[in-house]
Design an enzyme around this catalytic site. Structure first.
Site, PDB file in Angstrom:
ATOM      1  CE  LYS A 174      29.414   5.862  58.894  1.00  0.00           C
ATOM      2  NZ  LYS A 174      28.211   6.705  58.939  1.00  0.00           N
ATOM      3  CE1 TYR A 185      32.497   5.831  56.966  1.00  0.00           C
ATOM      4  CE2 TYR A 185      33.100   3.539  56.599  1.00  0.00           C
ATOM      5  CZ  TYR A 185      32.178   4.574  56.502  1.00  0.00           C
ATOM      6  OH  TYR A 185      30.946   4.331  55.957  1.00  0.00           O
TER       7      TYR A 185
END
Length: 266
Positions: free
Chosen positions: A158, A154
């Protein structure tokens, strides 16, 4: 309502930050194209948003699947609707040590967080360039600023979104098209349930989670003010400022301690 002929396309628009962004656009008179997986949730969201006197078009699409993202682009092309604002909001995470987590789920997250954003941005940016007008808002995260043990994939996605947004903004500096990245911290949405993250130390204090309406407002204002990026929330600004002063290895160690599961003794 000076924006009543303009359309904003928002992915992941039925809940959380995406829904709050949709309300802000609707209040300002933008027509909406909202995208999510559940038609029932889209219908309920559209009903609420239409109370603002705007048009709402729904598309039930699974953006984890590349072909469905391309199909969305094709359907909008055939409809001849101009997208004036693109909001790449949809995203998910997965909690756990990388050695233990499910590979296929992580690849799905990469497809959603990165591939879908690339496809949609490429398609609609080219349309914007023909008109020399448009706005793009990409949901990054303060996770983009540090390595993320327990959420390694994750955080990596990002970091890509933030870098991608900043690069695009530079490429487009001589046009009337703007790109803005929104960097929230932990927010009171369903993200943590979907990421199987409820045991993480980082979210045990539910009162510390940001209100998605506040996060959306920060992002919306930054987009309209043509800012390159905005970190939402004073405490998150402090966290990012501190992380900029520390080495990546030290940031990673601090994040690992913050994110590890709550022990029975805690």
């Amino acid at each position: 309502m000076e924006n009543h002929h303009q359309y904003a396309l928002i992915t992941g628009a039925t809940e959380g930050i995406g829904f709050e962004l949709a309300k802000l656009f609707a209040k300002d008179g933008y027509n909406l194209i909202i995208v999510a997986r559940s038609q029932a949730e889209l219908d309920a969201t559209a009903y609420e948003l239409k109370q603002y006197g705007i048009k709402v078009i729904t598309f039930a699409r699974d953006l984890f699947i590349k072909d469905e993202v391309f199909a969305l682009c094709q359907e909008l092309e055939e409809s001849r609707i101009e997208v004036n604002v693109l909001v790449n909001n949809a995203g998910q995470g997965l909690y756990g040590l990388f050695k233990d987590t499910d590979l296929n789920r992580e690849l799905d997250i990469v497809h959603l967080n990165i591939n879908a954003a690339i496809i949609l941005t490429k398609h609609f940016l080219r349309k914007m360039l023909l008109r020399n007008e448009g706005k793009i808002l990409n949901l990054a995260s303060i996770a983009s600023k540090t390595p993320g043990p327990w959420q390694s994939v994750y955080h990596g996605t990002k970091a890509f979104i933030l870098s991608f947004s900043e690069a695009l903004r530079s490429e487009l500096e001589d046009t009337n098209i703007t790109v803005t990245a929104l960097l929230p911290g932990p927010t009171n949405t369903d993200f943590f349930n979907k990421a199987d993250m409820n045991e993480s130390k980082a979210i045990q204090d539910k009162d510390s989670l940001a209100d998605p309406a506040d996060v959306a407002k920060d992002g919306y204002n930054a987009l309209m003010d043509n800012k390159d990026k905005v970190v939402s929330g004073f405490s998150n600004k402090l966290k990012v400022g501190m992380s900029n002063l520390l080495s990546d290895s030290l940031n990673a160690e601090m994040m690992k301690e913050q994110q590890k599961p709550v022990s029975k003794d805690d």
